[in-house]
Design a protein around this motif. Sequence first.
Motif, PDB file in Angstrom:
ATOM      1  N   GLU A  91       1.684  19.115 -10.144  1.00 49.98           N
ATOM      2  CA  GLU A  91       1.882  20.108  -8.537  1.00 49.98           C
ATOM      3  C   GLU A  91       1.243  20.522  -7.711  1.00 49.98           C
ATOM      4  N   LEU A  92      -0.029  20.282  -7.958  1.00 49.57           N
ATOM      5  CA  LEU A  92      -1.372  18.881  -6.869  1.00 49.57           C
ATOM      6  C   LEU A  92      -1.350  18.379  -6.319  1.00 49.57           C
ATOM      7  N   ALA A  93      -0.960  17.956  -7.031  1.00 45.13           N
ATOM      8  CA  ALA A  93      -0.713  16.073  -5.965  1.00 45.13           C
ATOM      9  C   ALA A  93       0.507  16.573  -5.053  1.00 45.13           C
ATOM     10  N   GLU A  94       1.487  16.834  -5.822  1.00 46.80           N
ATOM     11  CA  GLU A  94       3.002  16.893  -5.110  1.00 46.80           C
ATOM     12  C   GLU A  94       2.721  17.626  -4.060  1.00 46.80           C
ATOM     13  N   ALA A  95       2.056  19.227  -3.417  1.00 51.88           N
ATOM     14  CA  ALA A  95       1.168  20.091  -2.731  1.00 51.88           C
ATOM     15  C   ALA A  95       0.560  19.397  -1.442  1.00 51.88           C
ATOM     16  N   ALA A  96       0.160  18.333  -1.728  1.00 49.28           N
ATOM     17  CA  ALA A  96      -1.134  17.642  -1.534  1.00 49.28           C
ATOM     18  C   ALA A  96      -0.054  16.543  -0.563  1.00 49.28           C
ATOM     19  N   GLY A  97       0.503  15.743  -1.333  1.00 51.56           N
ATOM     20  CA  GLY A  97       1.488  15.317  -0.817  1.00 51.56           C
ATOM     21  C   GLY A  97       2.791  14.964   0.888  1.00 51.56           C
ATOM     22  N   GLN A  98       2.390  16.610   0.670  1.00 53.63           N
ATOM     23  CA  GLN A  98       3.658  17.441   1.638  1.00 53.63           C
ATOM     24  C   GLN A  98       3.152  17.191   3.438  1.00 53.63           C
ATOM     25  N   SER A  99       1.485  16.802   3.120  1.00 48.59           N
ATOM     26  CA  SER A  99       0.990  16.077   4.428  1.00 48.59           C
ATOM     27  C   SER A  99       0.046  14.851   4.567  1.00 48.59           C
ATOM     28  N   SER A 100       0.671  14.583   3.311  1.00 49.36           N
ATOM     29  CA  SER A 100      -0.414  13.151   3.475  1.00 49.36           C
ATOM     30  C   SER A 100       1.269  12.378   3.021  1.00 49.36           C
ATOM     31  N   ARG A 101       1.284  11.353   3.133  1.00 46.95           N
ATOM     32  CA  ARG A 101       1.750   9.880   2.473  1.00 46.95           C
ATOM     33  C   ARG A 101       1.128   9.213   1.268  1.00 46.95           C
ATOM     34  N   THR A 102      -0.493   8.758   0.972  1.00 50.22           N
ATOM     35  CA  THR A 102      -0.699   8.053  -0.594  1.00 50.22           C
ATOM     36  C   THR A 102      -1.788   9.436  -0.799  1.00 50.22           C
ATOM     37  N   VAL A 103      -1.628   9.796  -1.862  1.00 51.11           N
ATOM     38  CA  VAL A 103      -2.481  10.736  -2.958  1.00 51.11           C
ATOM     39  C   VAL A 103      -3.339  10.157  -4.039  1.00 51.11           C
ATOM     40  N   MET A 104      -4.207  10.640  -4.403  1.00 47.42           N
ATOM     41  CA  MET A 104      -5.606  10.746  -4.824  1.00 47.42           C
ATOM     42  C   MET A 104      -5.257  11.599  -5.946  1.00 47.42           C
ATOM     43  N   VAL A 105      -5.462  11.359  -7.193  1.00 51.65           N
ATOM     44  CA  VAL A 105      -6.177  12.677  -7.756  1.00 51.65           C
ATOM     45  C   VAL A 105      -7.299  11.584  -9.215  1.00 51.65           C
ATOM     46  N   VAL A 106      -8.420  12.400  -9.045  1.00 51.51           N
ATOM     47  CA  VAL A 106      -9.525  11.828  -9.529  1.00 51.51           C
ATOM     48  C   VAL A 106      -9.927  12.492 -10.754  1.00 51.51           C
ATOM     49  N   GLY A 107      -9.372  12.607 -11.968  1.00 55.90           N
ATOM     50  CA  GLY A 107      -9.667  13.577 -13.029  1.00 55.90           C
ATOM     51  C   GLY A 107      -9.833  12.733 -14.271  1.00 55.90           C
ATOM     52  N   HIS A 108      -9.340  14.157 -14.821  1.00 57.58           N
ATOM     53  CA  HIS A 108      -9.444  13.780 -16.361  1.00 57.58           C
ATOM     54  C   HIS A 108      -8.495  13.236 -17.557  1.00 57.58           C
ATOM     55  N   ASN A 109      -8.866  12.604 -18.915  1.00 59.58           N
ATOM     56  CA  ASN A 109      -7.418  12.748 -19.823  1.00 59.58           C
ATOM     57  C   ASN A 109      -8.063  14.040 -20.417  1.00 59.58           C
ATOM     58  N   PRO A 110      -6.852  15.081 -21.109  1.00 62.12           N
ATOM     59  CA  PRO A 110      -6.007  13.694 -21.335  1.00 62.12           C
ATOM     60  C   PRO A 110      -4.917  13.673 -20.184  1.00 62.12           C
ATOM     61  N   GLY A 111      -4.855  14.741 -18.840  1.00 56.68           N
ATOM     62  CA  GLY A 111      -4.435  15.014 -18.185  1.00 56.68           C
ATOM     63  C   GLY A 111      -3.691  14.563 -17.641  1.00 56.68           C
ATOM     64  N   LEU A 112      -4.364  13.139 -16.874  1.00 53.50           N
ATOM     65  CA  LEU A 112      -4.232  12.009 -16.238  1.00 53.50           C
ATOM     66  C   LEU A 112      -3.147  10.993 -17.137  1.00 53.50           C
ATOM     67  N   GLN A 113      -3.982  10.809 -17.828  1.00 53.41           N
ATOM     68  CA  GLN A 113      -2.943   9.772 -19.187  1.00 53.41           C
ATOM     69  C   GLN A 113      -1.212  10.561 -19.272  1.00 53.41           C
ATOM     70  N   GLU A 114      -1.663  11.330 -19.284  1.00 56.97           N
ATOM     71  CA  GLU A 114      -0.217  12.200 -20.102  1.00 56.97           C
ATOM     72  C   GLU A 114       0.974  11.845 -18.671  1.00 56.97           C
ATOM     73  N   LEU A 115       0.556  12.139 -17.391  1.00 56.78           N
ATOM     74  CA  LEU A 115       1.000  12.200 -15.849  1.00 56.78           C
ATOM     75  C   LEU A 115       1.622  11.051 -15.923  1.00 56.78           C
ATOM     76  N   ALA A 116       0.953   9.859 -16.424  1.00 54.31           N
ATOM     77  CA  ALA A 116       0.807   8.474 -15.756  1.00 54.31           C
ATOM     78  C   ALA A 116       1.931   7.696 -17.211  1.00 54.31           C
ATOM     79  N   ILE A 117       1.850   8.431 -18.264  1.00 48.75           N
ATOM     80  CA  ILE A 117       2.919   7.785 -19.314  1.00 48.75           C
ATOM     81  C   ILE A 117       4.356   8.837 -18.234  1.00 48.75           C
ATOM     82  N   ARG A 118       3.927  10.103 -17.986  1.00 44.97           N
ATOM     83  CA  ARG A 118       5.708  10.719 -17.752  1.00 44.97           C
ATOM     84  C   ARG A 118       6.403  10.067 -17.202  1.00 44.97           C
TER      85      ARG A 118
END
Length: 163
Positions: A91-118
């Motif tokens: 959700e945060l990435a998509e919101a940032a993506g409304q005004s940016s073409r390439t979004v990076m998230v620097v974060g933590h597992n398990p959330g990042l890994q689970e999102l990558a798998i999804r």
Amino acid sequence: MDRLILMRHGKAERDSKSGEDFDRKLTDRGVRESAAMAANLADLGLVPDIALVSAAQRTRETWAAAQGAFPTCAARFERVLYLAEERLVRELAEAAGQSSRTVMVVGHNPGLQELAIRLLSEGSAPAPLIARAHAAFPTAAAAVFLFDAAGRPAYDGLFFPRG
């Protein structure tokens, strides 16, 4: 958002001086691997317009090590990214993506890994690739996805730090 880069923080110390997980710092290895991963991404042309960075010490230090590879990238530190679940990260990435073409998230597992798998699953990535992401998303790893006009993801890269 045309592209999303998910980057896990670098290798961190086991315990912080305060005893709080939030305050754990990067090890020397974590700093080196974070900088190397960012340089690798930049060399491949995978340069974010904005980086959403968890406010935890280890993610802020990861961004400090990485930002030299992305000199034009703006950073926003987000307390809610600390140990955030996959849904919130997206959700945060998509919101940032409304005004940016390439979004990076620097974060933590398990959330990042689970999102990558999804995102791999939603993008119909090959089963061996999904299995690889499921087996491990180590510190300083990055997963990159492209999004079409309908918001559907497609795999664009899975990068692990060199040991």
